[in-house]
Scaffold this active site. Structure first.
Site, mmCIF file in Angstrom:
data_model
loop_
_atom_site.group_PDB
_atom_site.id
_atom_site.type_symbol
_atom_site.label_atom_id
_atom_site.label_comp_id
_atom_site.label_asym_id
_atom_site.label_seq_id
_atom_site.Cartn_x
_atom_site.Cartn_y
_atom_site.Cartn_z
ATOM 1 N N ASP A 58 38.817 38.729 37.415
ATOM 2 C CA ASP A 58 39.484 39.582 36.417
ATOM 3 C C ASP A 58 40.964 39.726 36.712
ATOM 4 O O ASP A 58 41.366 40.066 37.830
ATOM 5 C CB ASP A 58 38.813 40.954 36.367
ATOM 6 C CG ASP A 58 37.395 40.869 35.836
ATOM 7 O OD1 ASP A 58 37.234 40.768 34.613
ATOM 8 O OD2 ASP A 58 36.463 40.881 36.648
ATOM 9 N N ASN A 81 42.623 44.966 45.823
ATOM 10 C CA ASN A 81 41.485 44.445 46.600
ATOM 11 C C ASN A 81 41.663 42.971 46.969
ATOM 12 O O ASN A 81 40.842 42.407 47.703
ATOM 13 C CB ASN A 81 40.172 44.656 45.854
ATOM 14 C CG ASN A 81 40.130 43.943 44.511
ATOM 15 O OD1 ASN A 81 41.163 43.666 43.897
ATOM 16 N ND2 ASN A 81 38.946 43.656 44.027
ATOM 17 N N LYS A 95 37.052 41.013 50.732
ATOM 18 C CA LYS A 95 37.173 39.609 50.322
ATOM 19 C C LYS A 95 37.750 38.778 51.471
ATOM 20 O O LYS A 95 37.331 37.642 51.701
ATOM 21 C CB LYS A 95 38.074 39.479 49.104
ATOM 22 C CG LYS A 95 37.512 40.044 47.814
ATOM 23 C CD LYS A 95 38.466 39.744 46.660
ATOM 24 C CE LYS A 95 38.008 40.337 45.345
ATOM 25 N NZ LYS A 95 38.909 39.978 44.227
ATOM 26 N N ASP A 155 40.333 35.119 42.569
ATOM 27 C CA ASP A 155 39.835 36.335 41.939
ATOM 28 C C ASP A 155 39.488 36.011 40.485
ATOM 29 O O ASP A 155 40.018 35.049 39.908
ATOM 30 C CB ASP A 155 40.926 37.405 42.012
ATOM 31 C CG ASP A 155 40.594 38.636 41.209
ATOM 32 O OD1 ASP A 155 39.500 39.195 41.396
ATOM 33 O OD2 ASP A 155 41.431 39.042 40.369
ATOM 34 N N ASP A 170 45.393 39.422 41.814
ATOM 35 C CA ASP A 170 46.278 40.327 41.070
ATOM 36 C C ASP A 170 46.143 41.787 41.465
ATOM 37 O O ASP A 170 47.013 42.599 41.131
ATOM 38 C CB ASP A 170 46.007 40.214 39.561
ATOM 39 C CG ASP A 170 44.714 40.912 39.160
ATOM 40 O OD1 ASP A 170 44.760 41.831 38.331
ATOM 41 O OD2 ASP A 170 43.644 40.563 39.688
ATOM 42 N N THR A 193 35.326 37.847 43.886
ATOM 43 C CA THR A 193 35.502 38.850 42.841
ATOM 44 C C THR A 193 34.909 40.199 43.220
ATOM 45 O O THR A 193 34.023 40.290 44.075
ATOM 46 C CB THR A 193 34.855 38.359 41.529
ATOM 47 O OG1 THR A 193 34.997 39.343 40.498
ATOM 48 C CG2 THR A 193 33.367 38.066 41.718
ATOM 49 N N GLY A 194 35.388 41.234 42.571
ATOM 50 C CA GLY A 194 34.794 42.556 42.714
ATOM 51 C C GLY A 194 33.558 42.718 41.848
ATOM 52 O O GLY A 194 32.793 43.670 42.019
#
Length: 248
Positions: A12, A199, A173, A10, A196, A44-45
Protein backbone atom coordinates in the site's frame (compact mmCIF):
# COMPACT_ATOMS: atom_id res chain seq x y z
CA UNK A 1 26.83 -0.53 -9.50
CA UNK A 2 26.04 -3.29 -6.98
CA UNK A 3 24.49 -6.36 -8.57
CA UNK A 4 21.27 -6.41 -6.59
CA UNK A 5 19.84 -9.88 -6.04
CA UNK A 6 16.62 -9.13 -4.13
CA UNK A 7 13.99 -6.38 -4.11
CA UNK A 8 11.64 -6.04 -1.11
CA UNK A 9 8.46 -4.10 -1.86
CA UNK A 10 5.83 -2.64 0.42
CA UNK A 11 2.32 -2.85 -1.02
CA UNK A 12 0.00 0.00 0.00
CA UNK A 13 1.29 3.41 -1.02
CA UNK A 14 4.25 1.84 -2.82
CA UNK A 15 3.52 -0.98 -5.25
CA UNK A 16 -0.26 -0.37 -5.26
CA UNK A 17 -1.67 2.91 -6.57
CA UNK A 18 -4.06 5.14 -4.61
CA UNK A 19 -6.97 2.90 -5.64
CA UNK A 20 -5.16 -0.09 -4.13
CA UNK A 21 -4.52 -1.62 -7.55
CA UNK A 22 -1.41 -3.15 -9.12
CA UNK A 23 -0.70 -1.36 -12.38
CA UNK A 24 0.08 -3.42 -15.48
CA UNK A 25 3.42 -1.59 -15.74
CA UNK A 26 4.46 -2.59 -12.21
CA UNK A 27 3.39 -6.20 -12.84
CA UNK A 28 5.33 -6.28 -16.11
CA UNK A 29 8.61 -5.05 -14.62
CA UNK A 30 8.33 -7.13 -11.44
CA UNK A 31 7.89 -10.24 -13.57
CA UNK A 32 10.78 -9.19 -15.84
CA UNK A 33 13.03 -8.86 -12.78
CA UNK A 34 11.91 -12.29 -11.59
CA UNK A 35 12.64 -13.79 -15.01
CA UNK A 36 16.10 -12.18 -14.90
CA UNK A 37 16.86 -14.00 -11.65
CA UNK A 38 16.30 -11.10 -9.24
CA UNK A 39 14.12 -12.25 -6.34
CA UNK A 40 11.19 -9.94 -5.67
CA UNK A 41 9.40 -10.29 -2.35
CA UNK A 42 6.42 -8.49 -0.85
CA UNK A 43 6.75 -7.08 2.68
CA UNK A 44 3.44 -5.62 3.77
CA UNK A 45 1.42 -4.68 6.82
CA UNK A 46 -1.56 -6.44 5.27
CA UNK A 47 -2.67 -9.87 6.35
CA UNK A 48 -2.22 -12.78 3.98
CA UNK A 49 -5.91 -12.85 3.06
CA UNK A 50 -5.90 -9.29 1.72
CA UNK A 51 -2.38 -9.51 0.27
CA UNK A 52 -3.05 -12.79 -1.53
CA UNK A 53 -4.93 -11.38 -4.56
CA UNK A 54 -1.92 -9.17 -5.36
CA UNK A 55 0.52 -12.05 -4.80
CA UNK A 56 -1.57 -14.15 -7.18
CA UNK A 57 -1.41 -11.50 -9.88
CA UNK A 58 2.37 -11.23 -9.55
CA UNK A 59 2.79 -15.04 -9.76
CA UNK A 60 5.88 -14.97 -7.57
CA UNK A 61 7.10 -18.18 -5.92
CA UNK A 62 9.37 -16.52 -3.35
CA UNK A 63 9.13 -15.78 0.38
CA UNK A 64 6.78 -13.00 1.45
CA UNK A 65 6.23 -11.03 4.64
CA UNK A 66 2.79 -10.02 5.93
CA UNK A 67 1.41 -8.19 8.97
CA UNK A 68 4.69 -6.28 9.37
CA UNK A 69 6.45 -9.58 9.97
CA UNK A 70 4.04 -11.40 12.27
CA UNK A 71 3.86 -13.97 9.49
CA UNK A 72 6.61 -14.87 7.03
CA UNK A 73 6.15 -17.48 4.31
CA UNK A 74 8.97 -19.47 2.71
CA UNK A 75 6.87 -19.61 -0.47
CA UNK A 76 3.14 -19.65 -1.26
CA UNK A 77 1.59 -22.42 0.81
CA UNK A 78 4.62 -22.99 3.06
CA UNK A 79 4.75 -21.06 6.33
CA UNK A 80 8.17 -20.19 7.73
CA UNK A 81 7.18 -18.56 11.04
CA UNK A 82 4.27 -16.90 12.81
CA UNK A 83 4.24 -14.82 16.01
CA UNK A 84 1.37 -13.60 18.19
CA UNK A 85 0.45 -10.51 20.20
CA UNK A 86 -0.11 -11.36 23.90
CA UNK A 87 -3.79 -11.69 24.77
CA UNK A 88 -3.52 -9.13 27.57
CA UNK A 89 -2.10 -6.55 25.15
CA UNK A 90 -4.90 -7.20 22.65
CA UNK A 91 -7.49 -6.55 25.34
CA UNK A 92 -5.69 -3.40 26.47
CA UNK A 93 -5.68 -2.17 22.86
CA UNK A 94 -9.42 -2.81 22.56
CA UNK A 95 -10.01 -0.87 25.78
CA UNK A 96 -7.98 2.07 24.43
CA UNK A 97 -9.78 2.06 21.09
CA UNK A 98 -13.16 2.08 22.80
CA UNK A 99 -12.08 4.74 25.26
CA UNK A 100 -11.09 7.08 22.43
CA UNK A 101 -13.91 6.07 20.09
CA UNK A 102 -11.71 4.98 17.17
CA UNK A 103 -12.11 2.05 14.82
CA UNK A 104 -9.98 -1.01 15.42
CA UNK A 105 -9.06 -4.14 13.52
CA UNK A 106 -7.23 -7.37 14.29
CA UNK A 107 -5.87 -10.36 12.40
CA UNK A 108 -6.73 -13.67 14.05
CA UNK A 109 -5.28 -16.99 12.92
CA UNK A 110 -8.58 -18.72 12.11
CA UNK A 111 -10.90 -15.73 11.59
CA UNK A 112 -8.70 -13.46 9.49
CA UNK A 113 -9.41 -9.72 9.54
CA UNK A 114 -11.90 -8.65 12.21
CA UNK A 115 -13.32 -5.17 12.86
CA UNK A 116 -14.44 -3.80 16.26
CA UNK A 117 -14.42 -7.29 17.77
CA UNK A 118 -14.99 -8.25 21.40
CA UNK A 119 -12.13 -8.80 23.89
CA UNK A 120 -10.90 -12.35 24.35
CA UNK A 121 -11.60 -14.24 27.55
CA UNK A 122 -9.09 -16.48 29.26
CA UNK A 123 -10.94 -19.50 27.85
CA UNK A 124 -10.73 -18.35 24.24
CA UNK A 125 -8.32 -20.06 21.88
CA UNK A 126 -8.01 -17.05 19.59
CA UNK A 127 -4.48 -16.22 18.42
CA UNK A 128 -4.01 -12.62 17.28
CA UNK A 129 -1.11 -11.56 15.08
CA UNK A 130 -1.78 -7.85 14.69
CA UNK A 131 -3.92 -5.00 16.04
CA UNK A 132 -4.65 -1.72 14.25
CA UNK A 133 -6.18 1.55 15.44
CA UNK A 134 -7.69 3.75 12.70
CA UNK A 135 -9.07 7.29 12.85
CA UNK A 136 -9.27 10.51 10.85
CA UNK A 137 -8.87 12.33 14.18
CA UNK A 138 -5.09 12.41 14.37
CA UNK A 139 -5.01 13.98 17.84
CA UNK A 140 -6.70 10.88 19.25
CA UNK A 141 -4.09 8.65 17.65
CA UNK A 142 -1.32 10.84 19.07
CA UNK A 143 -2.78 10.42 22.56
CA UNK A 144 -3.07 6.65 22.13
CA UNK A 145 0.51 6.48 20.85
CA UNK A 146 1.67 8.44 23.87
CA UNK A 147 -0.04 6.05 26.25
CA UNK A 148 1.62 3.09 24.53
CA UNK A 149 5.15 4.54 24.65
CA UNK A 150 6.11 2.43 27.67
CA UNK A 151 4.44 -0.80 26.56
CA UNK A 152 7.20 -3.41 26.46
CA UNK A 153 5.43 -6.46 25.03
CA UNK A 154 4.66 -5.17 21.55
CA UNK A 155 6.04 -3.16 18.63
CA UNK A 156 4.20 0.07 17.80
CA UNK A 157 4.42 1.44 14.26
CA UNK A 158 2.19 2.80 11.49
CA UNK A 159 1.75 2.64 7.74
CA UNK A 160 -0.06 5.99 7.46
CA UNK A 161 -0.87 9.02 9.58
CA UNK A 162 -4.35 7.58 10.14
CA UNK A 163 -3.36 4.38 11.90
CA UNK A 164 -1.29 2.75 14.63
CA UNK A 165 -0.19 -0.85 14.10
CA UNK A 166 0.65 -3.30 16.90
CA UNK A 167 2.73 -6.44 16.31
CA UNK A 168 4.64 -8.86 18.59
CA UNK A 169 7.73 -7.55 20.37
CA UNK A 170 10.87 -7.60 18.23
CA UNK A 171 8.96 -8.34 15.01
CA UNK A 172 9.37 -6.00 12.03
CA UNK A 173 9.68 -6.05 8.26
CA UNK A 174 13.42 -5.42 8.69
CA UNK A 175 13.96 -8.44 10.95
CA UNK A 176 11.99 -10.72 8.66
CA UNK A 177 13.80 -9.41 5.57
CA UNK A 178 17.13 -10.26 7.22
CA UNK A 179 15.83 -13.77 8.01
CA UNK A 180 14.68 -14.27 4.44
CA UNK A 181 18.02 -13.08 3.07
CA UNK A 182 19.88 -15.45 5.41
CA UNK A 183 17.66 -18.29 4.18
CA UNK A 184 18.43 -17.39 0.57
CA UNK A 185 22.12 -16.72 1.30
CA UNK A 186 21.85 -13.13 0.07
CA UNK A 187 23.75 -10.28 1.70
CA UNK A 188 21.71 -7.28 2.83
CA UNK A 189 24.07 -5.15 0.72
CA UNK A 190 22.55 -6.91 -2.29
CA UNK A 191 19.00 -5.86 -1.36
CA UNK A 192 16.84 -2.96 -2.57
CA UNK A 193 13.91 -2.09 -0.31
CA UNK A 194 11.12 0.27 -1.40
CA UNK A 195 8.47 1.81 0.85
CA UNK A 196 6.44 4.82 1.92
CA UNK A 197 5.40 4.47 5.57
CA UNK A 198 7.03 4.53 9.02
CA UNK A 199 6.73 0.74 9.25
CA UNK A 200 9.14 0.60 6.27
CA UNK A 201 11.89 2.74 7.81
CA UNK A 202 13.96 0.00 9.45
CA UNK A 203 13.66 -2.12 6.33
CA UNK A 204 14.94 0.72 4.15
CA UNK A 205 17.81 1.34 6.54
CA UNK A 206 18.75 -2.36 6.68
CA UNK A 207 18.86 -2.77 2.90
CA UNK A 208 21.86 -2.02 0.74
CA UNK A 209 19.69 0.55 -1.04
CA UNK A 210 16.63 1.98 0.73
CA UNK A 211 14.27 3.84 -1.59
CA UNK A 212 11.33 6.05 -0.61
CA UNK A 213 8.67 6.63 -3.25
CA UNK A 214 7.73 10.23 -4.02
CA UNK A 215 4.53 10.09 -1.94
CA UNK A 216 6.33 8.70 1.15
CA UNK A 217 5.95 10.43 4.50
CA UNK A 218 8.72 12.93 5.27
CA UNK A 219 10.28 10.82 8.02
CA UNK A 220 10.58 7.93 5.56
CA UNK A 221 12.26 10.14 2.96
CA UNK A 222 14.77 11.29 5.56
CA UNK A 223 15.61 7.69 6.46
CA UNK A 224 15.97 6.47 2.86
CA UNK A 225 19.11 6.52 0.74
CA UNK A 226 17.12 7.82 -2.22
CA UNK A 227 13.74 9.49 -2.69
CA UNK A 228 12.18 8.94 -6.10
CA UNK A 229 10.60 11.74 -8.13
CA UNK A 230 7.86 9.18 -8.89
CA UNK A 231 4.86 8.32 -6.72
CA UNK A 232 2.97 5.06 -6.39
CA UNK A 233 0.60 6.46 -9.00
CA UNK A 234 3.52 6.94 -11.41
CA UNK A 235 4.51 3.24 -11.35
CA UNK A 236 7.44 4.01 -9.03
CA UNK A 237 8.29 0.33 -8.55
CA UNK A 238 8.58 -0.19 -12.30
CA UNK A 239 10.97 2.79 -12.46
CA UNK A 240 13.13 1.30 -9.68
CA UNK A 241 13.44 -2.02 -11.50
CA UNK A 242 14.20 -0.36 -14.82
CA UNK A 243 16.97 1.76 -13.31
CA UNK A 244 18.58 -0.55 -10.77
CA UNK A 245 18.09 -3.95 -12.39
CA UNK A 246 18.14 -3.23 -16.11
CA UNK A 247 20.02 0.13 -16.02
CA UNK A 248 17.44 1.78 -18.28
Amino acid sequence: MVGYKLIALDLDGTTLNEEGVLSDENIHWIQKADEAGVIVIIATGRGRQTAQPHLDRLKLQHPFIVMNGSEVWRQPGELLDRQFVPRTCMNQCIDLARQYGVMYFGYELSRGLCCNFEPSSEEDNEMWMKFLFHSDELAKLDEIRGIMTDWSEVEVSSSSVKNIEITPKGISKALRLKEVCALLQISMDEVIAVGDGPNDIYMLQAAGLGIAVGNAMEEVKLAADITLPYTNGDHAVAKVIQQYVFQK
